[in-house]
Write a protein that holds these residues in place. Structure first.
Motif, mmCIF file in Angstrom:
data_model
loop_
_atom_site.group_PDB
_atom_site.id
_atom_site.type_symbol
_atom_site.label_atom_id
_atom_site.label_comp_id
_atom_site.label_asym_id
_atom_site.label_seq_id
_atom_site.Cartn_x
_atom_site.Cartn_y
_atom_site.Cartn_z
ATOM 1 N N MET A 59 46.681 61.785 52.296
ATOM 2 C CA MET A 59 47.935 62.059 52.957
ATOM 3 C C MET A 59 47.902 63.455 53.567
ATOM 4 S SD MET A 59 51.840 61.889 51.513
ATOM 5 C CE MET A 59 51.916 63.423 50.635
ATOM 6 N N GLU A 60 47.398 64.428 52.810
ATOM 7 C CA GLU A 60 47.377 65.797 53.309
ATOM 8 C C GLU A 60 46.485 65.927 54.544
ATOM 9 O OE1 GLU A 60 46.495 68.455 50.096
ATOM 10 O OE2 GLU A 60 48.287 67.862 48.994
ATOM 11 N N LEU A 61 45.352 65.211 54.551
ATOM 12 C CA LEU A 61 44.476 65.247 55.724
ATOM 13 C C LEU A 61 45.209 64.725 56.957
ATOM 14 C CD1 LEU A 61 41.150 63.945 54.141
ATOM 15 C CD2 LEU A 61 41.676 66.297 54.816
ATOM 16 N N ALA A 62 45.938 63.626 56.787
ATOM 17 C CA ALA A 62 46.695 63.056 57.896
ATOM 18 C C ALA A 62 47.810 64.008 58.334
ATOM 19 C CB ALA A 62 47.273 61.701 57.505
ATOM 20 N N MET A 63 48.489 64.624 57.389
ATOM 21 C CA MET A 63 49.550 65.571 57.727
ATOM 22 C C MET A 63 48.988 66.758 58.507
ATOM 23 S SD MET A 63 51.752 65.370 54.174
ATOM 24 C CE MET A 63 52.582 66.906 54.420
ATOM 25 N N ASN A 64 47.854 67.271 58.050
ATOM 26 C CA ASN A 64 47.248 68.417 58.741
ATOM 27 C C ASN A 64 46.848 68.062 60.165
ATOM 28 O OD1 ASN A 64 47.545 70.304 56.705
ATOM 29 N ND2 ASN A 64 45.592 69.796 55.767
ATOM 30 N N SER A 65 46.398 66.831 60.375
ATOM 31 C CA SER A 65 45.967 66.441 61.723
ATOM 32 C C SER A 65 47.152 66.269 62.679
ATOM 33 C CB SER A 65 45.142 65.150 61.667
ATOM 34 O OG SER A 65 45.960 64.034 61.407
ATOM 35 N N LEU A 66 48.364 66.102 62.145
ATOM 36 C CA LEU A 66 49.542 65.885 62.994
ATOM 37 C C LEU A 66 50.565 67.020 62.914
ATOM 38 C CD1 LEU A 66 50.118 62.099 62.186
ATOM 39 C CD2 LEU A 66 49.237 63.070 64.325
ATOM 40 N N LYS A 67 50.217 68.114 62.247
ATOM 41 C CA LYS A 67 51.211 69.167 62.000
ATOM 42 C C LYS A 67 51.761 69.810 63.271
ATOM 43 C CE LYS A 67 47.779 72.742 61.147
ATOM 44 N NZ LYS A 67 47.150 73.545 60.129
ATOM 45 N N ASP A 68 51.024 69.727 64.380
ATOM 46 C CA ASP A 68 51.537 70.275 65.636
ATOM 47 C C ASP A 68 52.519 69.330 66.323
ATOM 48 O OD1 ASP A 68 50.019 72.581 65.293
ATOM 49 O OD2 ASP A 68 48.306 71.764 66.410
ATOM 50 N N LYS A 69 52.551 68.070 65.911
ATOM 51 C CA LYS A 69 53.424 67.070 66.528
ATOM 52 C C LYS A 69 54.620 66.699 65.657
ATOM 53 C CE LYS A 69 49.695 64.531 68.805
ATOM 54 N NZ LYS A 69 49.047 63.223 68.875
ATOM 55 N N ILE A 70 54.409 66.746 64.341
ATOM 56 C CA ILE A 70 55.420 66.250 63.408
ATOM 57 C C ILE A 70 55.690 67.306 62.348
ATOM 58 C CG2 ILE A 70 55.955 64.469 61.686
ATOM 59 C CD1 ILE A 70 54.072 62.577 63.205
ATOM 60 N N GLU A 71 56.955 67.505 62.044
ATOM 61 C CA GLU A 71 57.341 68.405 60.957
ATOM 62 C C GLU A 71 57.389 67.592 59.661
ATOM 63 O OE1 GLU A 71 61.229 70.930 59.505
ATOM 64 O OE2 GLU A 71 61.005 70.498 61.640
ATOM 65 N N PHE A 72 56.675 68.060 58.648
ATOM 66 C CA PHE A 72 56.600 67.336 57.381
ATOM 67 C C PHE A 72 57.348 68.060 56.284
ATOM 68 C CE2 PHE A 72 52.806 65.972 59.652
ATOM 69 C CZ PHE A 72 52.859 64.612 59.476
ATOM 70 N N ARG A 73 57.967 67.257 55.428
ATOM 71 C CA ARG A 73 58.577 67.762 54.197
ATOM 72 C C ARG A 73 58.334 66.696 53.147
ATOM 73 N NH1 ARG A 73 64.198 67.380 52.228
ATOM 74 N NH2 ARG A 73 64.241 68.679 50.385
ATOM 75 N N VAL A 74 57.557 67.042 52.136
ATOM 76 C CA VAL A 74 57.243 66.095 51.067
ATOM 77 C C VAL A 74 58.260 66.285 49.953
ATOM 78 C CG1 VAL A 74 55.516 65.401 49.359
ATOM 79 C CG2 VAL A 74 54.790 66.131 51.640
ATOM 80 N N ARG A 75 58.812 65.169 49.498
ATOM 81 C CA ARG A 75 59.775 65.201 48.401
ATOM 82 C C ARG A 75 59.344 64.161 47.377
ATOM 83 N NH1 ARG A 75 65.424 63.575 50.126
ATOM 84 N NH2 ARG A 75 64.672 61.524 49.612
ATOM 85 N N TRP A 76 59.365 64.541 46.134
ATOM 86 C CA TRP A 76 58.983 63.657 45.035
ATOM 87 C C TRP A 76 60.239 63.124 44.356
ATOM 88 C CZ3 TRP A 76 53.845 62.720 43.768
ATOM 89 C CH2 TRP A 76 52.918 63.491 44.464
ATOM 90 N N GLU A 77 60.230 61.832 44.067
ATOM 91 C CA GLU A 77 61.333 61.197 43.354
ATOM 92 C C GLU A 77 60.808 60.693 42.004
ATOM 93 O OE1 GLU A 77 64.459 61.176 44.234
ATOM 94 O OE2 GLU A 77 64.114 62.051 46.210
ATOM 95 N N PRO A 78 61.657 60.647 40.998
ATOM 96 C CA PRO A 78 61.182 60.211 39.683
ATOM 97 C C PRO A 78 60.907 58.713 39.640
ATOM 98 C CG PRO A 78 63.542 60.625 39.612
ATOM 99 C CD PRO A 78 63.061 61.040 40.981
ATOM 100 N N PHE A 79 59.838 58.360 38.974
ATOM 101 C CA PHE A 79 59.503 56.963 38.690
ATOM 102 C C PHE A 79 58.729 56.953 37.389
ATOM 103 C CE2 PHE A 79 56.903 53.172 38.680
ATOM 104 C CZ PHE A 79 57.858 52.212 38.979
ATOM 105 N N LEU A 80 59.166 56.151 36.454
ATOM 106 C CA LEU A 80 58.523 56.084 35.136
ATOM 107 C C LEU A 80 57.719 54.800 35.022
ATOM 108 C CD1 LEU A 80 61.600 57.296 33.047
ATOM 109 C CD2 LEU A 80 59.657 58.658 33.853
ATOM 110 N N LEU A 81 56.401 54.936 34.971
ATOM 111 C CA LEU A 81 55.551 53.757 34.806
ATOM 112 C C LEU A 81 55.859 53.059 33.496
ATOM 113 C CD1 LEU A 81 52.161 55.129 36.135
ATOM 114 C CD2 LEU A 81 53.551 53.311 37.157
ATOM 115 N N ASN A 82 56.153 53.842 32.462
ATOM 116 C CA ASN A 82 56.532 53.285 31.166
ATOM 117 C C ASN A 82 57.816 53.971 30.717
ATOM 118 O OD1 ASN A 82 56.839 52.310 28.603
ATOM 119 N ND2 ASN A 82 54.871 53.018 27.838
ATOM 120 N N PRO A 83 58.977 53.413 31.106
ATOM 121 C CA PRO A 83 60.241 54.065 30.769
ATOM 122 C C PRO A 83 60.507 54.167 29.271
ATOM 123 C CG PRO A 83 60.618 52.105 32.136
ATOM 124 C CD PRO A 83 59.157 52.213 31.884
#
Length: 190
Positions: free
Chosen positions: A1-25
């Motif tokens: 994902m980071e490689l793809a983001m770096n290749s498009l950083k001049d065209k697209i503004e990125f903001r990564v946000r993490w949401e909670p998910f519990l594989l074993n709640p």
């Protein structure tokens, strides 16, 4: 994902946000034992993961012998999201991954608080948030399950579910471009 983001950083503004998910709640607070095959380097799956990680500069050799409960780690990420527009959340998430996958850390509370301090957050404030917000984070994780998320990683772009699972950089580039075209957001730059 980071490689793809770096290749498009001049065209697209990125903001990564993490949401909670519990594989074993229902994971116990101390985690649960990991079957030996998950850490056995002679297991072809483990060998493949290690080789893939190595190619990306990620050491995946010292994994803990337990599946930890990740509720407190997700709660820390929610805390970080509330600070400075969440600008450090992605970096904190990366640090937690490194601690677990490369340093065999089981992400107990003292370790989480040391990460908070490492990124300039007040440890007491982080501890209070972790102590008081775990149930809210558990409910938020359940909401994602109820929306159909059943595994990680799952990727939403500009509010739209795009795909799940590990992908090659070209797949990310295509999806970033589609999301930017079909689901544009207003730029936060003025």
């Amino acid at each position: 994902m980071e490689l793809a983001m770096n290749s498009l950083k001049d065209k697209i503004e990125f903001r990564v946000r993490w949401e909670p998910f519990l594989l074993n709640p229902n994971a116990p607070a101390d985690g649960s034992p990991k079957p030996a095959t998950y850490t056995d380097p002679s297991n072809p799956r483990v060998a493949m993961l290690q080789k893939t990680g190595e190619a990306l500069g990620i050491e995946l050799y010292n994994q803990p012998k337990v599946f930890p409960s990740t509720l407190k780690a997700h709660t820390l990420l929610e805390f970080v999201k509330t600070k400075n527009g969440g600008e450090k959340q992605d970096d904190v998430a990366e640090r937690l991954f490194k601690k677990y996958f490369s340093e065999a850390d089981t992400l107990k509370e003292d370790s989480l608080l040391s990460v908070a301090k490492e990124f300039g957050f007040d440890e007491n404030e982080a501890k209070s948030f972790i102590d008081n917000q775990q149930e809210n984070v558990r409910q938020k994780a359940l909401m994602w399950s109820n929306k159909g998320i059943s595994g990680v990683p799952a990727f939403y772009m500009n509010g739209q579910k795009m795909f799940s699972g590990a992908q090659e950089p070209d797949a990310f580039k295509r999806m970033f471009e589609i999301a930017a075209e079909k689901f544009p957001l207003q730029s936060s730059k003025t």
